[in-house]
Design an enzyme around this catalytic site. Structure first.
Site, PDB file in Angstrom:
ATOM      1  N   TYR A  62      31.275  10.692  33.131  1.00  0.00           N
ATOM      2  CA  TYR A  62      30.961  11.817  32.249  1.00  0.00           C
ATOM      3  C   TYR A  62      31.697  11.657  30.923  1.00  0.00           C
ATOM      4  CZ  TYR A  62      28.788  14.573  36.026  1.00  0.00           C
ATOM      5  OH  TYR A  62      27.971  15.029  37.024  1.00  0.00           O
ATOM      6  N   SER A  63      30.954  11.778  29.834  1.00  0.00           N
ATOM      7  CA  SER A  63      31.520  11.602  28.481  1.00  0.00           C
ATOM      8  C   SER A  63      32.332  10.310  28.386  1.00  0.00           C
ATOM      9  CB  SER A  63      32.394  12.806  28.099  1.00  0.00           C
ATOM     10  OG  SER A  63      31.613  13.969  27.982  1.00  0.00           O
TER      11      SER A  63
END
Length: 354
Positions: A62-63
């Site tokens: 994530y990110s």
């Protein structure tokens, strides 16, 4: 009846206590083109924890890893009071064939990376993120069990996988004395109810807590979309916004907007926001443990938490269910038919319990 974040629920067939709404941290960081900067993410995190929330969900990619790195900073003072869940299997190093998938090499590498980024010695819950259709289930289960025995992972879980494979894994884990799966994450909302065909009944039978992600269908159930958004020409697919992402995915359809209209009607009747009504429906669906909230701002989270106070009437639940109903398909529609009931039971009467 109102709930609170500190009205805890057990996670599947385990003794782990988690809040009835989980905080999804996929929005922590902006490397994906959307999300929240550090300061805003910190405000969202603090608001959730101050209200009594203890269940935080993220993933190794994530990110581009920023989500886990930000959580390391945010949880430094209260790590042991929180239930941190992360995931593995998605591609972390483009060009490296072993930096994705469910196999043992990626499993151990991903967990070590998550431990470093999260600044912790252990993960409360580790999910297999996406089924890869190549790794033998024995390899997955044995690897997960090894990590549990090493103390690096406390509980194992699964997401985005076929129901029959999950049932097979759970049965094998039980028979071999390996760590069982305790939770299932899947997309589930008034707009996406196909998990009711196999996944949710399987989870309830096999002892997995169900954690729906995208319970607001990417914002479609909040009322932010109109019929104008049905025309792709009105949306630039390259603008990097969540709206363009949802339009590209095909989430904005006439059917889905019609469901959102009913959500809006019920929300108006109750004096709540559409998001609160949509979350309350998911939260109160049998078998659901904790929907995941993906708020980008404290104001969004504040609104979402209001779902805990929504008391849907039976009539309102019926309207929402009918507006979003799906065909359960074979064999479920056949087994529920009057014909099958007649040939199986005739005039016999049964009382079911539990």
């Amino acid at each position: 009846m109102s709930l609170t974040l500190d009205t805890y629920r057990l996670l599947g067939r385990s003794g782990l206590r988690v809040s009835p709404l989980a905080l999804g941290a996929a929005t922590f960081g902006t490397e994906s083109g959307w999300g929240s900067e550090r300061a805003e993410s910190r405000k969202v995190f603090d608001l959730y924890v101050e209200r009594g929330g203890n269940f935080i969900d993220t993933a190794d990619t994530y990110s581009a890893g920023s989500s886990e790195r930000l959580l390391a900073e945010f949880t430094r003072q209260n790590r042991d009071s929180l239930v941190l869940a992360t995931k593995y299997t998605t591609l972390s190093r483009p060009g490296d064939p072993n930096s994705s998938g469910s196999h043992r090499k990626n499993l151990f590498s991903s967990v070590e990376g998550s431990l470093r980024r999260l600044g912790t010695d252990y993960l409360d819950v580790l999910y297999l993120h996406v089924w890869d259709f190549t790794t033998p289930v024995e390899e997955i289960l044995r690897g997960m069990d090894d990590l549990v025995r090493q103390g690096k992972v406390l509980y194992v879980a699964i997401s985005n996988s076929p129901a029959w494979q999950i049932a097979r894994m759970q049965t094998m884990a039980d028979l071999r004395g390996w760590s069982p799966l305790v939770a299932l994450q899947l997309e589930y909302s008034l707009i996406e109810r196909t998990g009711e065909r196999e996944l949710i009944p399987m989870a309830r039978e096999m002892g997995l807590g169900v954690l729906p992600y995208s319970p607001l269908a990417g914002g479609v159930l909040t009322g932010k979309y109109t019929r104008d958004d049905l025309t792709p020409a009105n949306i630039d697919p390259a603008d990097g916004t969540r709206k363009s992402f949802n339009v590209a995915l095909g989430t904005v359809t006439e059917r889905n907007l019609a469901i959102a209209d009913v959500v809006q009607e019920v929300a108006t009747e109750l004096g709540h926001s559409p998001a609160q009504v949509a979350l309350a429906w998911t939260l109160r669906t049998p078998g659901i443990t904790a929907p995941l909230l993906g708020a980008r701002t404290p104001a969004q989270l504040e609104d979402n938490l209001g779902a805990l106070d929504v008391d849907l009437t039976d009539a309102q639940l019926t309207r929402l269910n009918e507006a979003s109903a799906i065909d359960l398909g074979i064999p479920h529609s056949l087994l529920a038919s009057d014909h099958i009931r007649n040939v199986m039971r005739g005039d016999l009467k049964f009382e079911t319990r539990g």
